[in-house]
Structure formats: structure tokens, C-alpha cells
Design a protein around this motif. Sequence first.
Motif, short mmCIF file in Angstrom:
data_model
loop_
_atom_site.label_atom_id
_atom_site.label_comp_id
_atom_site.label_asym_id
_atom_site.label_seq_id
_atom_site.Cartn_x
_atom_site.Cartn_y
_atom_site.Cartn_z
N UNK A 64 0.81 -1.22 0.00
CA UNK A 64 0.00 0.00 0.00
C UNK A 64 0.84 1.27 0.00
N UNK A 65 2.16 1.14 0.12
CA UNK A 65 3.05 2.31 0.13
C UNK A 65 3.46 2.65 -1.31
N UNK A 66 3.85 3.89 -1.57
CA UNK A 66 4.28 4.30 -2.92
C UNK A 66 5.71 3.82 -3.19
N UNK A 67 5.85 2.54 -3.49
CA UNK A 67 7.17 1.90 -3.54
C UNK A 67 7.88 2.12 -4.88
N UNK A 68 9.20 2.23 -4.81
CA UNK A 68 10.07 2.16 -5.98
C UNK A 68 11.20 1.21 -5.61
N UNK A 69 11.19 0.03 -6.22
CA UNK A 69 12.20 -0.98 -5.92
C UNK A 69 13.37 -0.84 -6.89
N UNK A 70 14.57 -0.91 -6.34
CA UNK A 70 15.78 -0.74 -7.11
C UNK A 70 16.71 -1.93 -6.87
N UNK A 71 17.42 -2.32 -7.90
CA UNK A 71 18.30 -3.48 -7.81
C UNK A 71 19.75 -3.03 -7.87
N UNK A 72 20.54 -3.50 -6.93
CA UNK A 72 21.96 -3.19 -6.95
C UNK A 72 22.69 -3.99 -8.01
N UNK A 73 23.98 -3.85 -8.04
CA UNK A 73 24.76 -4.62 -9.02
C UNK A 73 24.85 -6.07 -8.59
N UNK A 74 25.25 -6.92 -9.53
CA UNK A 74 25.41 -8.34 -9.20
C UNK A 74 26.37 -8.52 -8.03
N UNK A 75 27.34 -7.63 -7.90
CA UNK A 75 28.32 -7.74 -6.83
C UNK A 75 27.76 -7.26 -5.50
N UNK A 76 26.88 -6.20 -5.52
CA UNK A 76 26.55 -5.52 -4.27
C UNK A 76 25.06 -5.54 -3.92
N UNK A 77 24.24 -6.34 -4.59
CA UNK A 77 22.81 -6.30 -4.31
C UNK A 77 22.47 -6.74 -2.89
N UNK A 78 23.32 -7.54 -2.26
CA UNK A 78 23.02 -7.99 -0.90
C UNK A 78 23.09 -6.85 0.12
#
Length: 536
Positions: free
Chosen positions: A213-227
Motif C-alpha cells: 500500500x506504500x508508494x514503492x520504488x524498488x531498485x536493484x543493486x549490481x550483481x556484486x553488491x545487491x546484498x
Amino acid sequence: MRYKGIAALLALAGGLVATPASATPAALTGAVVVLPNLDDDSRRCQVDESQMNALGAEVDAELAACHDAADEVVNGRADERDLARLRARADGPGQVTVSRRARVFVRRGGTWEPASSLSAGELRRGVELGVEAKDVRRPGWDGRVTVTLTTGGHAVSHHLRVAPLMLQHDLQRATTVFAARPGDGAGHPSGWTWLDPAWEPYDWESFSAGLSSAPMRYLTGTDMWWQDNWWQDFFEPAYARANGQTMRFAIRSANIWDVDGVRTPRPAARAVFRDLRGPDVAVVQELVDDGRNAVKDLRNATGNIESLPPYRGYPKGRLVYGSDPAGDLTPDPAFVGLLTSQGQQPPVVIDTSWLLVGHADETTHVVRAANARGWTLMVADPRLAVSTLRSAAEAGAGAARFTGRLTESIDSLLGSAQFLADNEEAARHIDDQVAVLLAETGLRAEELVRVPVLFTKPRGVDLFVAASPGIPNGLSVDAQTFAAPDPHAPVVGGVDIFKAATVVPGVRVRWVEDIGWAHRGGGEVHCTTNAWRAVG
């Protein structure tokens, strides 16, 4: 008499013809506040994968150096709106100069050019100037800018001040909530392996469902740093306002990591340059490497930077951060100096030296209230947590268990002298924090909203983390809605006993599953989100 009248008329006419026009005094008028023009209105500052993953600090300096004030061009209509306007007038040609850390343009024929020499014709008609600041206020510079017009051997100056960066607060409605989503690569550990050596972020689906229900924007980090999914720790949201324009600022965290033996500003936080910087959005940083170790460096993450809403005596609110009054578990002074140099939101400093992560968001959160201020503080309360367990045990539910990282039964926890002693110790530390906050805000103890949270010391570490998900460490979607981490407390009579003990008058609490995505890694909902908020 007749001849005298004619002579007077002739004298008057002669005066009109022969006397030169009065000189126009040199003048500079207009705006007195100027924006630090560090956004990227034309989106020319691009960030590639190699820059995101690079080791060392060189790339971070390069990323920060790209912005609209870095060139001598007005980058389109949007950039034009970011200029502070002045009007220059004089009777002859002149020179215009501006003090350090600013630039001045002149409008000619519908375009803007760097201002230097101004013709007599321009100045007699009145010429429009545009001023931009090339930096924000920092220690050693209070943001004063001076534009000087020199003509005919005389000089006139006009003084402006750089608009301060203002922190948002949690009663303002979130317009965009940022959070990570899993990447595809193996990833690089995000630094919390001392809490749970087997942990890596998982169950993002349940986490994201709780925020639907929140105005979300999901972002993905790099393959190296997504964690490294701790978006709260990447930047502190702020804004600057001048002459009808508002510019958002991401104040980047001051974390310096040791990555494969190379001292490197937190790589995943470079996402603020890649994903946020653009029209009316700027990024600033203050990165100083003093060789600090990982535990001390945690204090430089922006999860340790919070704010209080306005109240009597503090019309702009206040900055809150955690530090160490008796030791060295403190945030970097240069980073704190960047925040306090804005001069608008005096700091409140609380002791977070007893916490492993050491962030101000771990124990308190601003929530609305029906009092004179309109707000109060939600406070983590280990004593309330223990008394809630005792009440359940007395009701015959001692066998009921926690179901998060903590899996013990009520009877098992209450039977552990060490567990009880640790939580009393944590409660005393929170008492100290609360004493400071009450003294600084004028809130009364009975106005606080206390919620149950248990604490523990990870094996081999003499510092605390939340054993049960820290309920205050959630996200205010707006003043009426709080997204809290599901406490996974024992269920008695079909009800989670910690949820039942969490009562926030006038606020809807929405429970978010964050055990896998955040809690096992040492954080909660708040730690893995960040937000732009409506700032009026």
C-alpha cells in the motif's frame, strides 16, 4: 517685467538642452537566497556498472563532481529555474564578479552566458543576472555569496545566502519509498555476518507484500553488491528551497569499507548517483577515511541520522543522531559537520554506544499524538516485553514460542537469568536515551508510546541487537500509517502478544514480514527502506 520673463524662459530652455542627464546610480537588486545547483536537469551524469563496482575512492569523487553547477552552461529551462535572479543597472559599462563557490550568468537574447563584462547599453536598460551556488554549506563556509558590480571606478555589492539543507521528518507523507529487490549475481556479503554467518537476504516477496500500500520504488543493486539492501543507510533525505524552487538532496552516508584490502566508500550507496540524481535531485557527500574499523564505521550510516518535527523553540525541527559520550564509537566529525553546518536544525545526541549497529532508529520513532506538539515518540521497551511474557506465562502459555530468529519458549526465556539481566541492562540504556529526549523536547514520560522489544548480545560481542524485531524501527508511510516489523512473538489465544501490546493512538499499524529480508541481518523495515516525503 516682460523681458525678465522671456529671459527666464530662455534660461530654463537652455538648462534643459545643455545640462547632461543625471547619472543612474549603480544598483544590484533581487534574490537573497540561492540554491546549491547540484542536480542534473539534463541527465548528462550517467553511472555505469564498472563505476558502481570499482574499489577505492577515486570514482566517488568523479561521481560527485558531475552536476549542473560543474559547467558554465545553463542546462535548459529546468536549470534556468534553479538560478537566483538579480537586476543590474548603471549608467556606463561595468564588470560583474561573484565570490568563490558561486557562478553568475547574464541573460542575452533569450540565452544565458557567463557574466563578466556588461555594456553601457545593457546596464542602462537593466540587465538580468542569474546566480547559482556550486556547493552546499559546509564547515568553514556559511554559504555567503557576494555579487559585485564595478562601474566607473565604483563598486556595489549584493549579498545572498545558500539555501540550507533541511531534513525531512516522519510525519510528512511519503511520496516515494525506496527499497531494494534481489539481484541475480552471487553478491558480496553486506557486512553483518557476525550476527548470523549463514544469513543472506531472502523472502523479499513477503517483505514487499507487506508494503504493497506504500508508494514503492524498488531498485536493484549490481550483481556484486545487491546484498547490501540497507537503503536507509545509503543516504539521508533532505531538501533546499529558494525563490519558489525546491531541490531534493540525498546526503550520502559516510561509510568507508575495507573491501578485499582496499578502503572504499560503501559501493552500493553509489546507487544514489545512478538511480536518484536527476532533475531537481542532487547528491552531496563528505567522505573522510580515518582508518576506522567496521563497528565504528556503522555509526556513519544514515540510519543513524533521524529528525524531530518542529516544536516550540525549534520551528524547523531538530537533527537526532547516535554517538558515544565516553568512547570512540562516534560518527565521523566531518560528516556530522556537514549536517550541522546547515544551521537550521540543532542536534540532539543520544548514546547508541551500547548497540552493535549503533543507530538512532533502533530504539525510537516519531509518531503522531493528540498533544500540543502533535507528535510523540514510540520507544522500544524491554521491560514491557518481559512483563508481557510473564503475564502470558501466568496465564498458562509458557510453552508458546517465538518464531523469528528468536525461537525459544516463554518459559525458557524467563528461566534465563542472563537473558533477564541483559534486557534490564538494555532498558537502562534506553532510559538514558529517553531522559535526553524528554529534556530536549519537553515531552512528558506519560506521553511516550512504549512497545515491547527484546534485546540480546550476539555471541562473542558485548554490544546489543534486537532479539525480537524492533517495532519502532519501522516506516511511517504517513502520519496515520506505520509499517512495523512483525515481532513474531508467541501467539496466545490466537493473538501475537507483542502485537497486542503495541497500541499507537490515532495510527494504523501494518505489520511487515522482514525476518528474512532484514531482521536476521541486523535491521528492520526502516533500515531497508528510505523515502522522499511531501515537504510543502
